[in-house]
Each structure stands twice: as C-alpha cells, then as structure tokens.
Scaffold this motif. Structure first.
Motif, PDB file in Angstrom:
ATOM      1  N   TYR A  93      14.006  -7.067  14.902  1.00  4.83           N
ATOM      2  CA  TYR A  93      12.955  -6.866  16.001  1.00  4.83           C
ATOM      3  C   TYR A  93      12.814  -5.407  15.879  1.00  4.83           C
ATOM      4  O   TYR A  93      13.666  -4.397  15.800  1.00  4.83           O
ATOM      5  N   GLY A  94      11.544  -4.917  16.221  1.00  5.11           N
ATOM      6  CA  GLY A  94      11.156  -3.499  16.393  1.00  5.11           C
ATOM      7  C   GLY A  94      10.178  -3.723  17.489  1.00  5.11           C
ATOM      8  O   GLY A  94       9.274  -4.658  17.604  1.00  5.11           O
ATOM      9  N   ARG A  95      10.171  -2.800  18.409  1.00  8.33           N
ATOM     10  CA  ARG A  95       9.250  -2.520  19.480  1.00  8.33           C
ATOM     11  C   ARG A  95       7.774  -2.244  18.913  1.00  8.33           C
ATOM     12  O   ARG A  95       7.550  -1.542  18.043  1.00  8.33           O
ATOM     13  N   GLN A  96       6.895  -3.241  19.312  1.00  9.50           N
ATOM     14  CA  GLN A  96       5.643  -3.292  18.565  1.00  9.50           C
ATOM     15  C   GLN A  96       4.992  -1.907  18.424  1.00  9.50           C
ATOM     16  O   GLN A  96       4.397  -1.558  17.404  1.00  9.50           O
ATOM     17  N   GLU A  97       4.987  -0.950  19.571  1.00 10.81           N
ATOM     18  CA  GLU A  97       4.160   0.210  19.392  1.00 10.81           C
ATOM     19  C   GLU A  97       4.910   1.097  18.189  1.00 10.81           C
ATOM     20  O   GLU A  97       4.279   1.734  17.650  1.00 10.81           O
ATOM     21  N   LEU A  98       5.846   1.041  18.293  1.00 11.21           N
ATOM     22  CA  LEU A  98       6.800   1.742  17.007  1.00 11.21           C
ATOM     23  C   LEU A  98       6.726   1.232  15.641  1.00 11.21           C
ATOM     24  O   LEU A  98       6.457   1.814  14.898  1.00 11.21           O
ATOM     25  N   LEU A  99       6.739  -0.068  15.474  1.00  9.66           N
ATOM     26  CA  LEU A  99       6.400  -0.841  14.293  1.00  9.66           C
ATOM     27  C   LEU A  99       5.048  -0.493  13.660  1.00  9.66           C
ATOM     28  O   LEU A  99       4.880  -0.093  12.529  1.00  9.66           O
ATOM     29  N   GLU A 100       4.065  -0.391  14.659  1.00  2.96           N
ATOM     30  CA  GLU A 100       2.774  -0.309  14.013  1.00  2.96           C
ATOM     31  C   GLU A 100       2.448   1.161  13.598  1.00  2.96           C
ATOM     32  O   GLU A 100       1.729   1.396  12.820  1.00  2.96           O
ATOM     33  N   THR A 101       3.383   2.201  14.007  1.00  2.00           N
ATOM     34  CA  THR A 101       3.076   3.568  13.440  1.00  2.00           C
ATOM     35  C   THR A 101       3.875   3.537  12.364  1.00  2.00           C
ATOM     36  O   THR A 101       3.794   4.526  11.586  1.00  2.00           O
ATOM     37  N   LEU A 102       4.714   2.636  11.714  1.00  4.43           N
ATOM     38  CA  LEU A 102       5.460   2.888  10.368  1.00  4.43           C
ATOM     39  C   LEU A 102       5.045   2.636   9.322  1.00  4.43           C
ATOM     40  O   LEU A 102       3.917   1.764   9.092  1.00  4.43           O
ATOM     41  N   PRO A 103       5.188   3.372   8.068  1.00  2.42           N
ATOM     42  CA  PRO A 103       4.564   3.323   6.809  1.00  2.42           C
ATOM     43  C   PRO A 103       5.087   1.789   6.093  1.00  2.42           C
ATOM     44  O   PRO A 103       6.029   1.385   6.718  1.00  2.42           O
ATOM     45  N   PRO A 104       4.650   1.108   5.172  1.00  3.27           N
ATOM     46  CA  PRO A 104       5.277  -0.070   4.666  1.00  3.27           C
ATOM     47  C   PRO A 104       6.538   0.500   4.061  1.00  3.27           C
ATOM     48  O   PRO A 104       7.023   1.269   3.970  1.00  3.27           O
ATOM     49  N   TYR A 105       7.600  -0.582   3.901  1.00  5.58           N
ATOM     50  CA  TYR A 105       8.963  -0.558   3.274  1.00  5.58           C
ATOM     51  C   TYR A 105       8.748  -0.919   1.787  1.00  5.58           C
ATOM     52  O   TYR A 105       8.984  -0.163   0.923  1.00  5.58           O
ATOM     53  N   GLN A 106       8.330  -2.085   1.483  1.00  4.08           N
ATOM     54  CA  GLN A 106       7.880  -2.316   0.040  1.00  4.08           C
ATOM     55  C   GLN A 106       6.450  -2.662  -0.208  1.00  4.08           C
ATOM     56  O   GLN A 106       5.843  -3.221   0.736  1.00  4.08           O
ATOM     57  N   GLY A 107       6.275  -2.383  -1.543  1.00  5.08           N
ATOM     58  CA  GLY A 107       4.657  -2.750  -1.788  1.00  5.08           C
ATOM     59  C   GLY A 107       4.555  -4.061  -2.588  1.00  5.08           C
ATOM     60  O   GLY A 107       5.548  -4.377  -3.285  1.00  5.08           O
ATOM     61  N   GLY A 108       3.311  -4.651  -2.371  1.00  4.44           N
ATOM     62  CA  GLY A 108       3.255  -5.892  -3.203  1.00  4.44           C
ATOM     63  C   GLY A 108       2.295  -6.852  -2.714  1.00  4.44           C
ATOM     64  O   GLY A 108       1.497  -6.418  -1.631  1.00  4.44           O
ATOM     65  N   GLY A 109       2.260  -8.141  -2.927  1.00  2.61           N
ATOM     66  CA  GLY A 109       1.425  -8.880  -2.379  1.00  2.61           C
ATOM     67  C   GLY A 109       1.949  -9.378  -0.932  1.00  2.61           C
ATOM     68  O   GLY A 109       3.005  -8.803  -0.293  1.00  2.61           O
ATOM     69  N   SER A 132      -6.461  -4.605   1.176  1.00  3.43           N
ATOM     70  CA  SER A 132      -7.081  -4.462   0.237  1.00  3.43           C
ATOM     71  C   SER A 132      -6.536  -3.404  -0.767  1.00  3.43           C
ATOM     72  O   SER A 132      -5.938  -2.751  -0.305  1.00  3.43           O
ATOM     73  N   VAL A 133      -6.802  -3.697  -2.139  1.00  4.46           N
ATOM     74  CA  VAL A 133      -6.178  -2.856  -3.058  1.00  4.46           C
ATOM     75  C   VAL A 133      -6.990  -2.472  -4.054  1.00  4.46           C
ATOM     76  O   VAL A 133      -7.838  -3.188  -4.320  1.00  4.46           O
ATOM     77  N   GLU A 134      -7.376  -1.196  -4.416  1.00 11.21           N
ATOM     78  CA  GLU A 134      -8.005  -0.475  -5.365  1.00 11.21           C
ATOM     79  C   GLU A 134      -7.076  -0.107  -6.429  1.00 11.21           C
ATOM     80  O   GLU A 134      -5.764  -0.277  -6.351  1.00 11.21           O
ATOM     81  N   TYR A 135      -7.559   0.314  -7.716  1.00 13.56           N
ATOM     82  CA  TYR A 135      -6.648   0.736  -8.781  1.00 13.56           C
ATOM     83  C   TYR A 135      -5.519   2.063  -8.296  1.00 13.56           C
ATOM     84  O   TYR A 135      -4.470   1.995  -8.588  1.00 13.56           O
ATOM     85  N   HIS A 136      -6.207   2.692  -7.405  1.00 13.87           N
ATOM     86  CA  HIS A 136      -5.667   4.018  -7.005  1.00 13.87           C
ATOM     87  C   HIS A 136      -4.901   3.961  -5.655  1.00 13.87           C
ATOM     88  O   HIS A 136      -3.954   4.766  -5.159  1.00 13.87           O
ATOM     89  N   THR A 137      -5.494   3.162  -4.734  1.00 17.14           N
ATOM     90  CA  THR A 137      -4.970   3.172  -3.199  1.00 17.14           C
ATOM     91  C   THR A 137      -5.081   1.988  -2.767  1.00 17.14           C
ATOM     92  O   THR A 137      -5.736   0.664  -3.299  1.00 17.14           O
ATOM     93  N   SER A 138      -4.499   1.568  -1.662  1.00 19.40           N
ATOM     94  CA  SER A 138      -4.372   0.309  -0.928  1.00 19.40           C
ATOM     95  C   SER A 138      -4.312   0.657   0.615  1.00 19.40           C
ATOM     96  O   SER A 138      -4.175   1.734   1.184  1.00 19.40           O
ATOM     97  N   THR A 139      -4.807  -0.568   1.431  1.00 20.71           N
ATOM     98  CA  THR A 139      -4.694  -0.555   2.865  1.00 20.71           C
ATOM     99  C   THR A 139      -3.488  -1.512   3.250  1.00 20.71           C
ATOM    100  O   THR A 139      -3.594  -2.702   2.510  1.00 20.71           O
ATOM    101  N   TRP A 140      -3.110  -1.469   4.367  1.00 19.95           N
ATOM    102  CA  TRP A 140      -2.062  -2.214   4.770  1.00 19.95           C
ATOM    103  C   TRP A 140      -2.396  -3.280   5.988  1.00 19.95           C
ATOM    104  O   TRP A 140      -3.086  -2.849   6.798  1.00 19.95           O
ATOM    105  N   LYS A 141      -1.762  -4.484   5.841  1.00 22.74           N
ATOM    106  CA  LYS A 141      -1.740  -5.428   6.930  1.00 22.74           C
ATOM    107  C   LYS A 141      -1.153  -4.716   8.299  1.00 22.74           C
ATOM    108  O   LYS A 141      -0.273  -3.559   8.168  1.00 22.74           O
ATOM    109  N   HIS A 142      -1.283  -5.053   9.394  1.00 24.06           N
ATOM    110  CA  HIS A 142      -0.576  -4.894  10.426  1.00 24.06           C
ATOM    111  C   HIS A 142       0.713  -5.195  10.593  1.00 24.06           C
ATOM    112  O   HIS A 142       1.090  -6.003   9.766  1.00 24.06           O
ATOM    113  N   ALA A 143       1.524  -4.571  11.416  1.00 28.43           N
ATOM    114  CA  ALA A 143       2.939  -5.023  11.464  1.00 28.43           C
ATOM    115  C   ALA A 143       2.929  -6.449  12.209  1.00 28.43           C
ATOM    116  O   ALA A 143       1.964  -6.789  13.025  1.00 28.43           O
TER     117      ALA A 143
END
Ligand code: PMP
Length: 427
Positions: free
Chosen positions: A256-272, A277-288
């Motif tokens: 469990y993480g407080r939503q305001e806090l989770l939303e500020t955090l970077p990803p833990y692991q990368g992947g599908g 969206s994913v480019e060869y050099h960069t990606s953007t993340w879904k929301h928490a």
C-alpha cells in the motif's frame, strides 16, 4: 427429522460470521491439517513462517486456471478480459481489506520483502541523501533491515534503531520524538514482531512521525491476516504484506502507498505492462500502481489472495485477533509452568499468537527436530532477526506460532511433547 446441513468451507465460514466462530469447525476448511506426520497427527505451529490454505483459496486458484487463464491488460479476447477483470477486482478487494482510499494505492508485489525493497529503491532514490537518517527498530526482520542497508550504502544515509527492552521485547519509545526531530527521513517498523510476538503501537508511532514530517512504512507481514489492519487508522505512508501469511498463495503480496506519494515515484523495474510508450532510447510510464508492476504479474496469486481476504472477512478479523491473543496468552502461561526450565521471550501480556522460547539445556534446533518426530511443526533459528538474537544474547530460539485453526488442546499437546523432549535429553 431434517438432517443438519453438511459442513462445507462456505457454510463453515458463513456460520462463523453469524454466531461467532466455531474454531474447531473451521479446521474442516483446511485439508492439509488432517494428516499424520511420522505416524502422529500433524500439529502445525509454524504459521509465522507461512499459513495453511483453506479450500476456498485452493478452489479459487483451480477455477481461475480451469476457466479464465490468460494474460492481463493486453488482449481484447474474452479470456484476457476475464483475467484482467479478476486481477483488477483483486486489487479493489485488497484496497477494501486495508481501507485504502482507492485501488490505485495497491501495488501487487511478490510479498513483504519486495514491497520494502520497492520503497527503498524508488522513494529512497528520490528522497534520501548523504547524512539523512533511516530509523528502524532492533526487532526488525532482515527484510526491513537489509534493503535500508543497501540504500545507505548507495546514498551515504545513516541507520538508527529504536531499542528493544531485553527479553520483555517492547520498543523503548522514550526518545522517539527527539530522534524523529534529528534528521530522520523515514521510519520503517514492524507491526508485529515475528520473533517476540510484540504488537507495536503503530498508529501512535506513525502519528508522532507525521508530526515530525517523517515518512512511515509499516511491515504488516505478521499482522495483516491476524487482526484488522486499516491504513487510514494507522496513518502510515506505506504498508507491506505477504499473501502466504494470511491464507493466500505464496508469491503474491501487497504494497500500500499513499496515492500522492506513489504518483511522485520513479518506476521500480522496467519492462512490459508499466509503460505508456517506448522509443529505442526513452520511454514514458503509466500512472501508479501499474508503473510499479513490470512484466506479467502473478494473476492467479492475486485471485487467490482476494479469496483469502474474503475468507478472513467472513470469519471476522476482530474475532481472529481475539482468538490469536488468547492462544498467545494461553501458550505463554502453559510454557511458564516449566519455570527455570524455560526462557521465554517477548511480552508477558498483550502478545500476538506466537511464543519464542529456549528449553534450558536443549538447543533450539534439537527441540524442533525431536518435536517433528512427534508430528509437531515448530521453527528453530534466528527467524531472520540475527541482530535481535545477538542483542538478546542467544543464537536462536524455538518458536511456536499459531493461527485461528489452532486450539488450546493443541497447545496442551505441545506442552506434553516438550516434557517428552526434556525426558529425552535427561532433564
Ligand atoms: N517481515 C516480517 C515481520 C516477517 O515475519 C516476514 C516473514 N517471516 C517478512 C517480513 C518477510 O516476508 P516475505 O518472506 O513473505 O517477503
């Protein structure tokens, strides 16, 4: 004359909810309990390590694999839709179980260990710098010590540990406010000690931390299946639990993480699964929370965990908590009858349903090995709390840990077996 309705898992749990639980009847829901081990009836007292699974959970897993199995979030075919619905409804179930404000506050993990590592890696990377203090306690499980040691090594942060008051096993909170006010960034502590049976006043401690502007994480591995755990009432920022310690499958847990806090955090692991969206050099993340769930998740595990939550709530977690404490108190009192022949750890009153002890003159491992020959499953060792064992001046303890399907009669049998063990070792 009409026959009484046959006892099924469903009727047992439902009747428990109405008339107050019949703990003996609930044992019928757990097929594994009804077997002989070394030609004696199994007495399972290793519930702090993992709990047994009721038929309702086993059937939920079977149903999922027989009817709905597919990968989630990607497909548009019927089975994928069903699997996605089951997975996301398990998230909503977990949110209700913990009284989170929304399912977006629920991240599925492999268990408590992964939940804590996730916070140390993401929140830690963003918020902790050299000289900051992470405040822990002396009674933490390795999984709430080592991730912070790794973070400290990466960042130059320092670790401090709230002291434990010797064998009585309570937290010494006399300097808490002073410590919280001197450079502490995060306080991470266990709700219930797996080695001592101490129930920590986490709501009071989190309130004091909040007042000092300190972020909090509660390790609920030993509490979530044993008592009501309400994240809003506790007032923590993060809380981690393991499904397998509360009637659910192994390999699934919740952070469990407080939503305001989770939303500020970077990803833990990368992947599908975790990307927009994913480019060869960069990606953007879904929301928490999806940002933290890379790869195919443990879908059946989440389904099984939701069934476990339904099962526990049908019994009533307040009933379970009372029974748990009664078993803990009864076991402590019966073991205290050994007088000088035993050393008991943890609080005498107000303890959770587990007892750590040493029979004088017998190594904890020998107690557990001989008990096994009598069909009794105990645990002996440091219980993943090596620093606490050193503080107590012991290498290991023997531990009997209970769940609601254990009975006072089983504790009597444990006492008889311990008497046999004393005889065996000539004591
Ligand atoms: N914290 C405590 C207090 C525990 O008892 C345990 C399991 N023994 C853990 C954390 C780790 O749980 P898991 O191995 O399921 O990640």
């Amino acid at each position: 004359m009409s026959q009484p309705a046959p006892l099924t898992p469903q009727t047992a749990a439902a009747s428990a909810a109405e008339a107050g639980p019949d703990w003996n009847a609930l044992r019928a829901d757990f097929p594994i309990l009804h077997q002989q081990v070394h030609n004696r009836p199994l007495l399972y007292l290793d519930n702090a390590a993992t709990t047994q699974k009721p038929r309702a959970v086993i059937q939920a897993l079977q149903r999922y694999y027989e009817r709905d199995n597919a990968n989630v979030h990607r497909g548009i075919h019927e089975l994928s839709n069903r699997a996605t619905a089951a997975f996301e409804s398990a998230r909503a179930r977990a949110a209700r179980f913990l009284n989170a404000r929304s399912p977006e506050e629920i991240v599925f993990t492999r268990g408590t260990t992964e939940g804590i590592n996730l916070v140390a890696a993401t929140w830690g990377a963003q918020n902790v710098k050299a000289g900051d203090i992470i405040l822990l306690t002396e009674m933490e499980h390795h999984s709430n010590l080592v991730p912070w040691q790794l973070l400290a090594a990466r960042t130059g942060a320092r670790l401090r540990h709230l002291p434990v008051t010797g064998d009585a096993g309570l937290l010494d909170l006399s300097h808490l406010d002073e410590w919280l006010g001197s450079g502490v960034k995060l306080l991470a502590l266990t709700h219930i000690s797996n080695s001592l049976g101490t129930i920590n006043p986490v709501a009071e401690i989190c309130a004091r931390a909040r007042k000092a502007g300190v972020t909090t994480l509660v390790d609920a591995a030993q509490s979530a299946g044993h008592r009501p755990v309400d994240v809003q009432e506790i007032g923590c920022d993060f809380l981690a639990l393991s499904g397998h310690k509360m009637c659910g499958p192994t390999g699934i847990g919740v952070l469990y993480g407080r939503q305001e806090l989770l939303e500020t955090l970077p990803p833990y692991q990368g992947g599908g699964e975790m990307i927009l969206s994913v480019e060869y050099h960069t990606s953007t993340w879904k929301h928490a929370p999806h940002r933290f769930e890379a790869g195919t998740p443990d879908i059946s595990g989440a389904v099984g965990l939701a069934a476990a939550m339904d099962y526990l709530d049908a019994i009533g977690r307040t009933h379970i908590a009372r029974h748990d404490q009664e078993l803990g108190a009864y076991a402590y009192a019966r073991l205290a009858e050994f007088k000088e022949g035993i050393r008991l750890f943890g609080p005498r009153i107000g303890r959770a349903g587990l007892v750590s002890f040493l029979l004088r003159g017998v190594h904890a491992h020998d107690v557990v090995t001989v008990a096994d020959q009598w069909g009794v499953a105990l645990r002996g060792g440091h219980h993943c709390t090596q620093p606490l064992m050193r503080k107590l001046g012991v290498e290991s303890t023997a531990r009997a840990s209970f769940y609601f399907y254990n009975t006072p009669a089983e504790i009597d049998r444990l006492v008889e077996v311990l008497r046999e063990i004393q005889k065996f070792f000539g004591l």
